[in-house]
Design an enzyme around this catalytic site. Structure first.
Site, PDB file in Angstrom:
ATOM      1  N   CYS A  77       0.878  -1.375  -0.029  1.00 20.81           N
ATOM      2  CA  CYS A  77      -0.044  -0.034   0.081  1.00 20.81           C
ATOM      3  C   CYS A  77       0.673   1.353  -0.020  1.00 20.81           C
ATOM      4  O   CYS A  77       1.464   1.382  -0.963  1.00 20.81           O
ATOM      5  CB  CYS A  77      -1.219  -0.158   1.123  1.00 20.81           C
ATOM      6  SG  CYS A  77      -2.487   1.076   0.944  1.00 20.81           S
ATOM      7  N   HIS A 170      -3.447  -5.166   1.611  1.00 18.67           N
ATOM      8  CA  HIS A 170      -2.637  -5.459   3.124  1.00 18.67           C
ATOM      9  C   HIS A 170      -2.684  -7.101   3.266  1.00 18.67           C
ATOM     10  O   HIS A 170      -3.555  -7.580   4.080  1.00 18.67           O
ATOM     11  CB  HIS A 170      -3.470  -4.871   4.125  1.00 18.67           C
ATOM     12  CG  HIS A 170      -3.116  -3.317   4.002  1.00 18.67           C
ATOM     13  ND1 HIS A 170      -2.067  -2.509   4.685  1.00 18.67           N
ATOM     14  CD2 HIS A 170      -3.767  -2.321   3.288  1.00 18.67           C
ATOM     15  CE1 HIS A 170      -2.164  -1.264   4.537  1.00 18.67           C
ATOM     16  NE2 HIS A 170      -3.129  -1.158   3.762  1.00 18.67           N
ATOM     17  N   GLU A 172      -0.904  -8.649   5.270  1.00 18.74           N
ATOM     18  CA  GLU A 172      -0.700  -8.565   6.845  1.00 18.74           C
ATOM     19  C   GLU A 172      -2.146  -8.526   7.737  1.00 18.74           C
ATOM     20  O   GLU A 172      -2.044  -8.731   8.815  1.00 18.74           O
ATOM     21  CB  GLU A 172       0.332  -7.577   7.163  1.00 18.74           C
ATOM     22  CG  GLU A 172      -0.209  -6.178   7.662  1.00 18.74           C
ATOM     23  CD  GLU A 172      -0.285  -5.200   6.243  1.00 18.74           C
ATOM     24  OE1 GLU A 172      -0.410  -5.932   5.255  1.00 18.74           O
ATOM     25  OE2 GLU A 172      -0.736  -4.160   6.297  1.00 18.74           O
TER      26      GLU A 172
HETATM   27  N1  GLN Z   1      -3.341   6.533   1.099  1.00 15.45           N
HETATM   28  C1  GLN Z   1      -2.187   5.981   1.752  1.00 15.45           C
HETATM   29  C2  GLN Z   1      -1.113   6.739   1.011  1.00 15.45           C
HETATM   30  O1  GLN Z   1      -1.359   7.611  -0.054  1.00 15.45           O
HETATM   31  C3  GLN Z   1      -1.999   4.745   1.853  1.00 15.45           C
HETATM   32  C4  GLN Z   1      -2.936   3.808   2.376  1.00 15.45           C
HETATM   33  C5  GLN Z   1      -2.523   2.665   2.935  1.00 15.45           C
HETATM   34  O2  GLN Z   1      -1.163   2.548   3.014  1.00 15.45           O
HETATM   35  N2  GLN Z   1      -3.305   1.668   3.599  1.00 15.45           N
HETATM   36  O3  GLN Z   1      -0.148   6.748   1.571  1.00 15.45           O
END
Ligand code: GLN
Length: 190
Positions: A77, A170, A172
């Site tokens: 992410c 994710h 995890e």
């Molecule tokens: N929206 C977040 C970003 O721009 C990422 C979100 C996440 O890691 N769950 O960094």
């Protein structure tokens, strides 16, 4: 196997639990010296602007870049954003190593977070339950980048480029350890 988890901000503890469950030694990375002797590194989800700001403050940008240039590194992410070479118009500190273009917050706001079962043949036959939280999407996978998973509409959400791995979701946050096992296999093969 010694695996580091960047522990500046975000969901690093959940990654640590998964790695330990699979028998890896885990090191929390907060300073450049913590990278010493690691076989691989996970950059967790969280807020990529915050992770970037803290990485600058702690003098971690160049050491992380140096590490991830040759050692297996997986970004989930926000970590995917941090690894990408191209994040569109956004201006924030990133490592800029993977040949992907990433669109931050591609699915909208926090309320637009969702879960979906994804086919990821490289990780296993049974679909992988993927949790997306204000997730990015890969808008372009350039030369040398292997697409591991796509949503039904074709949007790319998991990629690999040699020793680098990135997922928009994710792994995890579920009970499934297969993605972490896949990463440990990448490390073992290196
Ligand atoms: N929206 C977040 C970003 O721009 C990422 C979100 C996440 O890691 N769950 O960094």
């Amino acid at each position: 196997m010694n695996v580091g988890v960047l522990a500046l901000q975000g969901a690093f503890i959940e990654h640590e639990k998964k790695l330990r469950a699979l028998g890896a030694e885990v090191v929390e990375v907060r300073l450049p010296a913590d990278l010493y002797g690691l076989d691989g590194l996970i950059i967790p989800g969280g807020e990529s602007t915050t992770i970037g700001k803290l990485a600058v403050q702690f003098g971690l940008i160049e050491p992380l870049r140096e590490f991830a240039r040759t050692k297996p590194t997986w970004g989930t992410c926000a970590g995917m954003i941090f690894l990408a070479k191209d994040i569109g118009i956004d201006r924030q500190p990133i490592l800029g190593l993977m040949d992907i273009q990433v669109n931050r917050n591609a699915f909208g706001r926090q309320v637009d977070s969702f879960e979906v079962d994804l086919a990821i043949p490289d990780v296993g036959e049974v679909p992988f339950h993927a949790v997306f939280i204000r997730a990015p999407v890969v808008t372009e996978a350039r030369k040398g980048v292997q697409v591991l998973a796509q949503l039904e509409d074709g949007r790319i959400v998991a990629v690999r480029q040699e020793h680098l791995l990135a997922t928009a979701f994710h792994p995890e946050l579920t009970d499934d350890v297969r993605f972490h096992a896949y990463f440990l296999k990448m490390i073992a093969g290196k």
